[in-house]
Structures are given as structure tokens and as C-alpha cells.
Write a protein that holds these residues in place. Structure first.
Motif, mmCIF file in Angstrom:
data_model
loop_
_atom_site.group_PDB
_atom_site.id
_atom_site.type_symbol
_atom_site.label_atom_id
_atom_site.label_comp_id
_atom_site.label_asym_id
_atom_site.label_seq_id
_atom_site.Cartn_x
_atom_site.Cartn_y
_atom_site.Cartn_z
ATOM 1 N N ASP A 76 -13.151 5.046 -5.484
ATOM 2 C CA ASP A 76 -12.132 5.405 -4.510
ATOM 3 C C ASP A 76 -11.188 4.234 -4.284
ATOM 4 O O ASP A 76 -11.586 3.070 -4.356
ATOM 5 N N ASN A 77 -9.910 4.551 -4.053
ATOM 6 C CA ASN A 77 -8.947 3.578 -3.535
ATOM 7 C C ASN A 77 -8.499 2.567 -4.592
ATOM 8 O O ASN A 77 -8.869 1.385 -4.563
ATOM 9 N N HIS A 127 -8.231 8.953 -4.168
ATOM 10 C CA HIS A 127 -7.245 8.028 -3.588
ATOM 11 C C HIS A 127 -6.764 7.020 -4.643
ATOM 12 O O HIS A 127 -7.089 5.839 -4.603
ATOM 13 N N THR A 133 0.834 -1.196 0.000
ATOM 14 C CA THR A 133 0.000 0.000 0.000
ATOM 15 C C THR A 133 0.875 1.255 0.000
ATOM 16 O O THR A 133 2.071 1.192 0.244
ATOM 17 N N THR A 145 -4.323 5.171 0.639
ATOM 18 C CA THR A 145 -4.626 4.362 -0.543
ATOM 19 C C THR A 145 -4.085 2.958 -0.331
ATOM 20 O O THR A 145 -2.873 2.747 -0.269
ATOM 21 N N ASN A 189 -11.376 -0.051 -4.587
ATOM 22 C CA ASN A 189 -10.646 -1.007 -3.740
ATOM 23 C C ASN A 189 -9.956 -2.085 -4.575
ATOM 24 O O ASN A 189 -10.036 -3.275 -4.276
#
Length: 447
Positions: A194-195, A237, A47, A61, A170
Motif C-alpha cells: 500500500d501507498n 493507493h 503527495t 497516497t 510507503n
């Protein structure tokens, strides 16, 4: 002998929490943190480090770090990639390991597809299109409309259905080391999610078979294409790290001209638009490309978003947009720009700040041949700001903004409304960047 500074920095960043499978094997319930020196680093669960640019802000993130076995995939074909991505609305954490090079211009059976395949059944032909919208008869005051424009749009839609890959939240998409991992002819679309982490991938030959003629674009009109290799639209992110972006093998110098304008089949390499926010772009290589990174797609985008960090990247043979920034707060540091003309790509500018963008550009290195004026390295519209210092031109500290403003009628502002704090890995001197980044950036570096 001590390791070079860039390798020590990389090792510090590369920590991870052991997966649930390892814990289940008896390591223990607590998180076990490993350093790259302690053994093989699991790139797929890695990460973004704390304070490593804007993408580390808030929740940080983490991509697909929490993916279970059922949502961990190894893919080597287009069809497998589509299946692994699943629905763009599914937020279940997933890890996608890309093994080898995936050609987006193939069908589900792996058969190669061409522009003619996408045009088939639509009624589109370039010859008919050129005849229909020739400025000498159609004029220059309005966009193309009618049967051939409708057919062009239909053919483009068929290509998009095949080459655009929508990435859900994700998700980590990571190239498998040692396999020449990457995507050719593809666009990764990270939209309203996001992410997301994108790492260790080579992106090449993202090409639009059906550019649109716009006679109202500029004084002479332009051909505009539709696909970026990686595009962020309303995304948050996102960490793009250790990737390589190139037009190869079809370079712009091979593009024909129609209506006296280049028939441009390439768009952006990595674009960050539609109020995307909290993005870190690190240790990538951008080469042999024109419009490289657009931050903000319109001068009227709302304020408060488009916060982006760009650091430790190489730009070589890039014409413009490295990056072009609008509206947001953008930190550009420890990058290496080689603006020597390459394969027909000649610099128009490196960094552009417009639409009140607040850019901090510090400790970057430019290699500039005698044929290029230092005043050309920056650009702006008179409303954007660039603050910073420690920037080197051929090894000498240079005030790039002063050089630009001395030659321009639209001065760049020199003060900004923010101070970067998410600066892990920031190097106080740019002098070693040409050497250190040569071996620490791009795809195929991570092991």
C-alpha cells in the motif's frame, strides 16, 4: 499575461509539508505549506492532492513522505537501487531519488548483461526451442513441455532476478529533475503493498529475452512475454504521475516472426491487476507500444476492487489497452489520444470495457486520421459499460459509444452503477488538451 490553465492547475496541486529537517532548523512545529510559486518544490516529499482520483480515497497516497534521513536514497546504478528498495516486506517509509538512467540489464559491478548471459548454463537456445515446438510436429493442442521449455523458464527466471525490482509499501520513487532520470530494461513490481508513488521517470526497453510459445492462444498461437515496465498486483493507493513509457529503441516492427507469429518481447507498459485498487494515473506519456494498460488480469476477478482514475495523459502510437478495463470502476478523463499510425504501431482500439467494467470516459480528445474509423476507438465484450460525454474527435463532440455500437454485434452498455466524485482538476472541455498536455506531461517536466 495569466498562466495557462494547465499550469495553474499544476501549481494548485503541488503543495507540500516541509520536512523534519526544516522544522528542526527553526521554522516551527506546525506544518508549513508552500506553493510552487513560493520557491523550489520538494518533489520527493510531495503527495497526491485531495480528491485527485481514486488513489486519494480514504487515507490517500503519501508514499515515502515520512522517510527519515536513513531511508532517503539517491541512486544511479542498479545495485544502488536494489539496496535502496531493501526488503519488499519492510514498510518503513522511504524516498528513492533516481539520478540518471539505470540499466536493469547490468550486474552488481555495472557490467552490461545480454540475453546470452541469462541463457548461459540453462541449456536454452532459440534454435532448439523452435525445433522442439514446431506446430507441424509438436501440434497446437497443448503448451510446450519438456527440456527446452524447462530451459527457457530457467533462463527467464535468471533475467527476472536481475530486472524485476520489488517496491515496498510507503515508498516514493522519483526521478531527479535535469538528469534524464529513468529505468531501461526494468520492471517495477508493486505487489500486495500500500501507498506507493512513482514520478518523473522514463521507462524504456522493458524486454523479455525468452517469450513463451502458446499454440492455444487464439486461432494461430502467440508468443507471450513476461514483463511490464510498471506492474501493480494486489497493490493499493498507488500514484503514477509524470512518467514516460516507450518501447524505444527496439520497436515491435523489428520483431521477427516464428511459426508465422510475431516474436513479441514487450508486454504491458503500466498494468493494474490482481485486485489492485485505488490508483491514480496522471500526466504520463505512453508512446510506441502495443499492450499499454491492463486493468484486471482475468474476467473472473472479484468485484469491489480495480478502482482506477486515468487523467491528463498522452497516448501516441499505441495499439491497444489505453486502457482495457475489467470488473472495476474506472474514470478516464482529459486524456489526449493521437491514433495516427506511428512507427508500425496502428490502433486496434483505445478503450476496452469488458467483464462488467463500469467505465466513465469524459472530456477526452482523439486525433483521428481519415484512415481510422471512429468505431474502432472503443471495444468491449457485450458486458462492459462506458458512460460519458464531452469527448472530441478532431475537435468535434462525438458519441463514441454510439459509433461503436452501430458497427458492433456486442454493444457497450451506456449506464454505470457509480458517479465519480474524486475529480480535482477535471476540465469541462477537451478542446485545449492537445496543446496543454504537450508541455505538462511525461518525465522531465517537473522541476
Amino acid at each position: 499575461m495569466a498562466a495557462p490553465a494547465h499550469r495553474r492547475s499544476l501549481r494548485k496541486r503541488r503543495t507540500l509539508v516541509v520536512s523534519a529537517a526544516v522544522v528542526a532548523a527553526g521554522v516551527g512545529a506546525g506544518a508549513l505549506v508552500l506553493n510552487a510559486n513560493a520557491g523550489t518544490v520538494d518533489l520527493y516529499h510531495e503527495t497526491l492532492a485531495a480528491k485527485d482520483g481514486w488513489a486519494s480515497s480514504g487515507t490517500g497516497t503519501t508514499g515515502g513522505k515520512k522517510a527519515d534521513a536513513a531511508h532517503t536514497f539517491t541512486v544511479s546504478t542498479r545495485a544502488q537501487l536494489v539496496k535502496a528498495l531493501g526488503s519488499a516486506s519492510d514498510t518503513t517509509p522511504r524516498i528513492i531519488k533516481v539520478k540518471g538512467t539505470i540499466d536493469a540489464n547490468t550486474n552488481d559491478a555495472g557490467k552490461k548483461l545480454t540475453c546470452a548471459d541469462y541463457a548461459s548454463g540453462t541449456g536454452y537456445s532459440l534454435t532448439s526451442y523452435l525445433k522442439a515446438y514446431d506446430p507441424s510436429t509438436y501440434g497446437r493442442s497443448k503448451l510446450p513441455s519438456g527440456s527446452q521449455e524447462t530451459a527457457r523458464a530457467a533462463a527467464q527466471k535468471k533475467q527476472a532476478a536481475n530486472i524485476v525490482f520489488k517496491v515496498p509499501a510507503n515508498t516514493s520513487i522519483v526521478g531527479v529533475p535535469g538528469t534524464k532520470a529513468g529505468l531501461t530494461g526494468a520492471m517495477l513490481q508493486i505487489q500486495n503493498v500500500d501507498n506507493v508513488i512513482v514520478r518523473n521517470l522514463a521507462f524504456s526497453a522493458t524486454e523479455d529475452c525468452f517469450p513463451q510459445w502458446d499454440p492455444t492462444d487464439g486461432d494461430d498461437g502467440n508468443w507471450n512475454s513476461n514483463y511490464d515496465s510498471v506492474t501493480l498486483r494486489g497493490a493499493t493507493h498507488v500514484w503514477a504521475d509524470h512518467n514516460t513509457f516507450t518501447d524505444t529503441p527496439h520497436l515491435d516492427s523489428a520483431n521477427p516472426k516464428y511459426y508465422g507469429r510475431e516474436y513479441q518481447i514487450h508486454d504491458g507498459a503500466l498494468d493494474i491487476t490482481k485486485s489492485s485498487d485505488l490508483v491514480t494515473v496522471s500526466r504520463n506519456q505512453f508512446t510506441n507500444h502495443d499492450k499499454t494498460t491492463l486493468i484486471g488480469s482475468s474476467d473472473s476477478e472479484p468485484a469491489g476492487k480495480l478502482r482506477v482514475s486515468i487523467h491528463h495523459n498522452i497516448y501516441k502510437g499505441i495499439t491497444q489497452r489505453a486502457p482495457l478495463s475489467r470488473v472495476g470502476q474506472v474514470h478516464i478523463y482529459n486524456n489526449y489520444y493521437d491514433v495516427t499510425p506511428l512507427n508500425g504501431y496502428a490502433v486496434q482500439y483505445s478503450i476496452n470495457s469488458r467483464a462488467k467494467a463500469q467505465v466513465v470516459a469524459e472530456n477526452n480528445y482523439w486525433k483521428v486520421p481519415s484512415s481510422v474509423k471512429v468505431a474502432k476507438l472503443l471495444s468491449g465484450d457485450g458486458t462492459g459499460a462506458i458512460k460519458g460525454g464531452g469527448n472530441l474527435v478532431n475537435g468535434t463532440v462525438t458519441d463514441l459509444v454510439a459509433a461503436y455500437n452501430a458497427a458492433s454485434s456486442k454493444d457497450l452498455k451506456t449506464t454505470v452503477n457509480w458517479t465519480p466524485t474524486l475529480t480535482a482538476g477535471l476540465e469541462s472541455s477537451a478542446k485545449n488538451l492537445p496543446t496543454s498536455l504537450a508541455t505538462s506531461t511525461g518525465a522531465a517536466v517537473l522541476k
